[in-house]
Structures are given as structure tokens and as C-alpha cells.
Design an enzyme around this catalytic site. Structure first.
Site, PDB file in Angstrom:
ATOM      1  CB  ILE A  32      -1.033   0.301   1.291  1.00 61.78           C
ATOM      2  CG1 ILE A  32      -2.111  -1.237   0.533  1.00 61.78           C
ATOM      3  CG2 ILE A  32      -1.775   1.714   1.219  1.00 61.78           C
ATOM      4  CD1 ILE A  32      -3.331  -0.744   2.081  1.00 61.78           C
ATOM      5  CG  ASP A  80      12.834  -0.913  14.612  1.00 64.78           C
ATOM      6  OD1 ASP A  80      11.528  -0.534  14.986  1.00 64.78           O
ATOM      7  OD2 ASP A  80      12.423  -2.177  15.150  1.00 64.78           O
ATOM      8  CE  LYS A 140       8.735  14.653  20.508  1.00 67.49           C
ATOM      9  NZ  LYS A 140       8.566  14.835  21.194  1.00 67.49           N
ATOM     10  CB  SER A 158      -6.226   4.098  10.408  1.00 71.88           C
ATOM     11  OG  SER A 158      -6.824   3.198  11.813  1.00 71.88           O
ATOM     12  CE  LYS A 176      -2.784  -0.493  11.419  1.00 72.17           C
ATOM     13  NZ  LYS A 176      -1.836   0.639  10.927  1.00 72.17           N
ATOM     14  CB  ILE A 205      -6.585  -3.249  -0.273  1.00 72.74           C
ATOM     15  CG1 ILE A 205      -6.650  -2.146   0.508  1.00 72.74           C
ATOM     16  CG2 ILE A 205      -6.051  -3.392  -1.472  1.00 72.74           C
ATOM     17  CD1 ILE A 205      -7.671  -1.342   0.015  1.00 72.74           C
TER      18      ILE A 205
END
Ligand code: HXC
Length: 273
Positions: A32, A80, A140, A158, A176, A205
Site C-alpha cells: 500500500i 525501525d 516527532k 489505519s 489502529k 485490498i
């Protein structure tokens, strides 16, 4: 598998829509997010994609760059999202090499099917850490650059499981729900400073690695699943790409704090997958 361009993106968008913009995408080697990035690059943006797997991330960046001559796409593997320092380094490199950050897609996610009974506390924590802490770390690390952009946008990827609840996805649903919630607060805190925040929640999807792994590959079962979707079909990456382009385009500039569910209306039913 190679598809015509119309498979990935509706032909309604202007070719230079995102000229001069830079996108920073976590989970950018997954189906995605790599397709979202591809759409942005196709429409003029440069991009930096972040992933844990070095080879996969670098290959995805190379593939995406082929979509437009002159496109600059950096792949930063070995990063990561649970480690804020590694994201800060990636954001700094993106800004240095591509000139800033205008668009962020917080897409890195952990997912596997497991019952509550079989789920260890560490399995739950792993997904919460990747999805929630990882999203926080992404915001951040990129916010200092977004605040310098004349057109700063964030999309959080999400899911729909938490709108109804979903067996075998308790950890993902909890994560989520937190992502949606974090998005709303960031939208209110940073909207006044020129940064919009919105969630895209994809439903099932059809053409993703995640779906191939998590959904049954059985053709009859997939047909049955599609029939249960109010629009009568499974989603495609194109549906997500078009939603992404809309939210990052000037047409979406007044949309802030919104959850855009792209699932054919399934989330309105109980058990939304
Ligand atoms: C049960 C599992 C498990 C599984 C891992 N764990 N996989 N438990 N079933 N299949 C447990 C481990 O046993 C361990 O707990 C804990 O989770 C952490 O595992 P590690 O491998 O040590 O962690 P880590 O390397 O951090 O990997 C975390 C990961 C991640 C969450 C497994 O690698 C991952 O999710 N990879 C897949 C990424 C992915 O596909 N993302 C796309 C999402 S797409 P213990 O107790 O043993 O220590 C998406 C859309 C889906 O979400 C749409 C569906 C229709």
C-alpha cells in the site's frame, strides 16, 4: 506483475500536481505505502521511503523511481520506527538530500492473525509499538521539517477493524484505534501551524502482500467476501492512491482531523473485513 498506469491511479490528476514536494513514507516497501509513494512520484514529488529490510526497501525505491524520468527516490532500509533516533537520522537525510519534507505517510505496521488465547503479551506489545509508538516517532522526527513546509500534510494509514472489532486482530484493532486518536490530537495541535493530519483506513485490498498473507487466497471465498461489500467489490491500491492524492492536493487542504474510510462502506456492517 506489471500493470498499466491506470491500474494504480485514476487519469484525472494533473501530471505536475506535486512538483517540488517531498514525501517521507514509513512502511514504504509494503504494497500500500509503496503504491501511495509511486502515485505521488508519478505526479511530480520526490520521496524517501523507510523500511526495516534493507534490500526490499532499496529495491522498492528503485522501482518507484522508474515511474517518472528525473524522479529522486531514496530507500532507507534498516530503520525501525520503534527507534526514534533511527527515524530522526532518516528524516535528516531526506531533508538534506531532497530539500525538505512536505508530506508524511505514517504507514509502518505490524500484522499477523492470532487469537486472544494464543497472543502473548509480547506479541500484543510488538504491534502496539510498531503502529502506535512508531507513528508517534514518525511525527516527532518529521515535524521540524513539516513546520518549514508551505504545504505540510500527514496521512496515517489505519484499518477498519477497530470500528467494529475483529477476531484474530485484537492487537491490530487496539493499535489502529490509537493511531486514529493520535491523528486527531496532532490535527488540533498542528493545524494552526499549517500541518494537516488525516487518516486513511483501507478495507480489504485485493492486490496487496498483506491481504495475500492474511486473507484466504481461495477464489470462491474472495468472491463471497466481495459480494458482502456494499459496492460489490474488494478495494484496490488505486482506491488508496486516489484518496492519498486527494488529501495531499490543494483540493484537500481544508480537510484536517478526518478519517477517510476507503472500504466500499463495509465498516458500517458488523465484522468489517
Ligand atoms: C503469534 C506472533 C506471530 C504470529 C510474531 N509473534 N508473529 N505471535 N502469531 N504469527 C509474536 C512473537 O512470538 C513474539 O512474541 C512477538 O510477536 C514479537 O515477535 P518478533 O518476531 O520478535 O518481533 P519483531 O521482529 O519485532 O516483528 C514483529 C512483527 C512484524 C509484528 C511480527 O515483523 C510484522 O508484523 N511483520 C509483518 C508486517 C506486515 O505485514 N505489515 C503489513 C501490515 S498490512 P513472544 O512472546 O514469542 O516473544 C495490514 C493490512 C492487513 O495490516 C489487511 C488484512 C486484510
Amino acid at each position: 506483475m506489471s500493470y498499466p498506469e491506470s491500474h494504480y491511479l485514476s487519469p484525472i490528476w494533473r501530471d505536475d500536481l506535486f512538483k517540488g514536494r517531498v514525501a517521507f513514507v514509513t512502511g514504504g516497501a509494503g504494497t500500500i505505502c509503496s503504491m501511495q509513494t509511486r502515485a505521488l512520484v508519478r505526479l511530480g514529488a520526490d520521496a524517501c521511503i523507510i523500511g526495516r529490510n534493507v534490500e526490499k526497501t532499496e529495491k522498492a525505491a528503485k522501482d518507484i523511481a522508474t515511474v517518472r524520468p528525473g524522479a529522486k527516490v531514496i530507500g532507507i532500509g534498516g530503520c525501525d520506527v520503534r527507534k526514534v533516533e533511527s527515524l530522526k537520522e532518516a528524516a535528516a537525510r531526506c531533508a538534506k538530500e531532497l530539500g525538505g519534507i512536505d508530506f508524511v505517510i505514517a504507514g509502518a505496521a505490524g500484522n499477523f492473525l492470532v487469537s486472544m488465547e494464543a497472543m502473548s503479551p509480547n506479541a500484543f506489545k510488538a504491534v502496539m509499538d510498531i503502529d502506535v509508538l512508531g507513528t508517534f516517532n514518525t511525527i516527532k522526527s518529521t515535524m521540524p521539517y513539516l513546520l518549514k513546509s508551505p504545504d505540510a500534510r500527514i496521512i496515517y494509514v489505519s484499518a477498519t477493524f477497530h470500528y467494529t472489532g475483529m477476531p484474530m486482530q485484537g492487537h491490530v484493532a487496539a493499535a489502529k484505534a490509537s493511531v486514529d486518536s493520535l491523528m486527531a490530537s496532532v490535527a488540533l495541535e498542528y493545524g494552526p501551524r499549517g500541518v494537516t493530519s488525516n487518516v486513511i483506513s483501507p478495507g480489504a485490498i485485493a492486490d496487496t502482500e498483506g491481504a495475500a498473507r492474511l486473507l484466504t487466497g481461495d477464489a470462491a471465498a474472495l468472491k463471497h467476501r466481495a459480494r458482502a461489500i456494499p459496492t460489490g467489490r474488494l478495494g484496490t491500491v488505486k482506491d488508496i492512491d486516489d484518496a492519498t492524492v486527494y488529501l495531499f492536493s490543494s483540493a484537500g487542504s481544508h480537510v484536517n482531523g478526518h478519517v477517510l474510510v476507503v472500504d466500499g462502506g463495509s465498516w458500517r456492517r458488523q465484522g468489517s473485513l
